[in-house]
Scaffold this motif. Structure first.
Motif, PDB file in Angstrom:
ATOM      1  N   UNK A   1     -23.027 117.954  -3.768  1.00 39.19           N
ATOM      2  CA  UNK A   1     -22.778 116.983  -4.834  1.00 39.19           C
ATOM      3  C   UNK A   1     -21.307 116.968  -5.227  1.00 39.19           C
ATOM      4  N   UNK A   2     -20.679 118.137  -5.297  1.00 37.00           N
ATOM      5  CA  UNK A   2     -19.252 118.193  -5.601  1.00 37.00           C
ATOM      6  C   UNK A   2     -18.434 117.486  -4.521  1.00 37.00           C
ATOM      7  N   UNK A   3     -18.821 117.686  -3.270  1.00 37.65           N
ATOM      8  CA  UNK A   3     -18.142 116.997  -2.171  1.00 37.65           C
ATOM      9  C   UNK A   3     -18.333 115.499  -2.288  1.00 37.65           C
ATOM     10  N   UNK A   4     -19.542 115.096  -2.698  1.00 40.69           N
ATOM     11  CA  UNK A   4     -19.820 113.677  -2.880  1.00 40.69           C
ATOM     12  C   UNK A   4     -18.937 113.050  -3.949  1.00 40.69           C
ATOM     13  N   UNK A   5     -18.702 113.796  -5.028  1.00 36.52           N
ATOM     14  CA  UNK A   5     -17.816 113.306  -6.090  1.00 36.52           C
ATOM     15  C   UNK A   5     -16.394 113.115  -5.557  1.00 36.52           C
ATOM     16  N   UNK A   6     -15.934 114.084  -4.756  1.00 34.81           N
ATOM     17  CA  UNK A   6     -14.599 113.974  -4.167  1.00 34.81           C
ATOM     18  C   UNK A   6     -14.495 112.731  -3.278  1.00 34.81           C
ATOM     19  N   UNK A   7     -15.541 112.494  -2.488  1.00 33.27           N
ATOM     20  CA  UNK A   7     -15.518 111.346  -1.576  1.00 33.27           C
ATOM     21  C   UNK A   7     -15.615 110.034  -2.362  1.00 33.27           C
ATOM     22  N   UNK A   8     -16.411 110.020  -3.429  1.00 33.12           N
ATOM     23  CA  UNK A   8     -16.509 108.816  -4.260  1.00 33.12           C
ATOM     24  C   UNK A   8     -15.149 108.455  -4.857  1.00 33.12           C
ATOM     25  N   UNK A   9     -14.413 109.463  -5.309  1.00 35.69           N
ATOM     26  CA  UNK A   9     -13.068 109.214  -5.832  1.00 35.69           C
ATOM     27  C   UNK A   9     -12.136 108.740  -4.716  1.00 35.69           C
ATOM     28  N   UNK A  10     -12.325 109.261  -3.521  1.00 40.73           N
ATOM     29  CA  UNK A  10     -11.556 108.821  -2.354  1.00 40.73           C
ATOM     30  C   UNK A  10     -11.781 107.327  -2.111  1.00 40.73           C
ATOM     31  N   UNK A  11     -13.041 106.906  -2.172  1.00 44.22           N
ATOM     32  CA  UNK A  11     -13.370 105.491  -1.954  1.00 44.22           C
ATOM     33  C   UNK A  11     -12.676 104.610  -2.981  1.00 44.22           C
ATOM     34  N   UNK A  12     -12.721 105.035  -4.259  1.00 44.61           N
ATOM     35  CA  UNK A  12     -12.096 104.249  -5.320  1.00 44.61           C
ATOM     36  C   UNK A  12     -10.589 104.151  -5.127  1.00 44.61           C
ATOM     37  N   UNK A  13      -9.976 105.247  -4.673  1.00 41.93           N
ATOM     38  CA  UNK A  13      -8.519 105.284  -4.528  1.00 41.93           C
ATOM     39  C   UNK A  13      -8.028 104.597  -3.261  1.00 41.93           C
TER      40      UNK A  13
ATOM     41  N   UNK B   1     -14.604 107.917   6.938  1.00 39.62           N
ATOM     42  CA  UNK B   1     -14.666 109.238   7.578  1.00 39.62           C
ATOM     43  C   UNK B   1     -13.383 109.594   8.311  1.00 39.62           C
ATOM     44  N   UNK B   2     -12.606 108.585   8.693  1.00 43.15           N
ATOM     45  CA  UNK B   2     -11.373 108.833   9.445  1.00 43.15           C
ATOM     46  C   UNK B   2     -10.120 108.852   8.574  1.00 43.15           C
ATOM     47  N   UNK B   3     -10.247 108.497   7.311  1.00 38.64           N
ATOM     48  CA  UNK B   3      -9.094 108.531   6.415  1.00 38.64           C
ATOM     49  C   UNK B   3      -8.647 109.960   6.153  1.00 38.64           C
ATOM     50  N   UNK B   4      -7.341 110.121   5.892  1.00 40.78           N
ATOM     51  CA  UNK B   4      -6.859 111.406   5.422  1.00 40.78           C
ATOM     52  C   UNK B   4      -7.461 111.702   4.057  1.00 40.78           C
ATOM     53  N   UNK B   5      -7.956 112.916   3.871  1.00 38.60           N
ATOM     54  CA  UNK B   5      -8.591 113.291   2.607  1.00 38.60           C
ATOM     55  C   UNK B   5      -7.520 113.407   1.531  1.00 38.60           C
ATOM     56  N   UNK B   6      -7.683 112.691   0.426  1.00 36.51           N
ATOM     57  CA  UNK B   6      -6.621 112.597  -0.581  1.00 36.51           C
ATOM     58  C   UNK B   6      -6.289 113.956  -1.217  1.00 36.51           C
ATOM     59  N   UNK B   7      -7.261 114.869  -1.263  1.00 39.98           N
ATOM     60  CA  UNK B   7      -7.002 116.179  -1.858  1.00 39.98           C
ATOM     61  C   UNK B   7      -6.400 117.168  -0.867  1.00 39.98           C
ATOM     62  N   UNK B   8      -6.374 116.767   0.411  1.00 42.09           N
ATOM     63  CA  UNK B   8      -5.807 117.636   1.450  1.00 42.09           C
ATOM     64  C   UNK B   8      -5.412 116.764   2.625  1.00 42.09           C
TER      65      UNK B   8
END
Length: 276
Positions: free
Chosen positions: A175-187, A242-249
């Motif tokens: 769920x925490x990972x999901x929150x990170x990805x949801x924020x990634x989508x918004x950004x 899935x191929x985007x650079x992860x915004x937190x890393x």
């Protein structure tokens, strides 16, 4: 003529949300008939809705919600004309109420959602009624439904964008990972989950753009296709989740980040709505 009391006017106002003077006028016109007065106010909303049909409604709120078991999620966009209305708590509550009804019933389409009951009338009729109350165009602009093993919501920038993300597993770390990805989508606003989910017409357009750019750069014709395909791969990296650079890393992709949580963890789908 019936004697219209302040209590009658307040009762109608509480029911419809219309202004006190509008409620009093409707009761007078209806000769004190409460149900007829409600219909008069709704008719006023319909007339105003028709007058404002061509106006732009780019403001509003986006609400994302998930069910108690976190296996279903909805996101809606309720639009209005002005930021003033969008920030009104009653308008936000109205949008939240529509999202809650969507979550209870899980309609497949926006039209199905609009046809669901909200009190004695449908959601769509209630929206028309609110046009008369608020005095500007209001519409249920978008609606998305997502069901998965786990669905995580995120509301961004004061209701200006909303995301729901589906994952193939559940649990606290997931769920925490999901929150990170949801924020990634918004950004980062990806257009698809991965390259296989990109619309073929978009791929074709990007290839043609890549070819034209290569020609303008004076590249030899025999390598134009190869250059265009290279540009297409870069497009996939920048625009598919899935191929985007992860915004937190920035050293890893979203796919790699998920696999660091669990080697089999992935996103099943996502939905992203925003104003504008």
């Amino acid at each position: 003529m019936s004697n219209i009391t302040a209590a009658d006017v307040k009762k109608l106002r509480d029911q419809t949300g219309a202004g006190m003077m509008d409620c009093k006028k409707a009761l007078v016109e209806a000769d004190g008939d409460y149900e007829k007065a409600i219909e008069i106010l709704r008719t006023k909303g319909q007339k105003l809705s028709l007058k404002r049909a061509e106006r732009e409604a780019k403001e509003g709120v986006v609400i994302a919600k998930v069910s108690d078991d976190k296996k279903s999620g909805v996101v809606i966009r309720l639009s209005c004309e002005t930021d003033f209305v969008a920030k009104n708590q009653d308008f936000i509550n109205f949008a939240d109420q529509i999202a809650s009804i969507a979550l209870e019933n899980l309609p497949k389409t926006k039209d199905e959602l609009g046809a669901l009951p909200l009190g004695p009338i449908t959601i769509q009729d209630k929206i028309i009624e609110q046009v008369g109350v608020i005095g500007e165009k209001i519409e249920l602009a978008d609606y998305e439904l997502l069901e998965s093993e786990l669905v995580v919501p995120y509301i961004h920038m004061g209701y200006r964008a909303g995301v729901i993300v589906g994952l193939n597993q559940d649990g606290g770390s997931v769920e925490e990972a999901g929150k990170d990805v949801a924020m990634q989508v918004a950004a980062m606003r990806p257009i698809a989950l991965d390259k296989d989910a990109v619309d073929p017409s978009i791929i074709e357009k990007e290839i043609e753009i890549g070819k034209e750019q290569a020609r303008q750069e004076g590249k030899p014709e025999q390598i134009i296709e190869k250059i265009a395909l290279g540009k297409l791969n870069k497009f996939f990296q920048e625009n598919t989740l899935l191929n985007q650079g992860f915004v937190k890393d920035n050293g890893s992709t979203v796919k790699q980040y998920l696999q660091s949580v669990d080697k089999n963890l992935t996103i099943t789908d996502f939905k992203h709505l925003m104003l504008g």
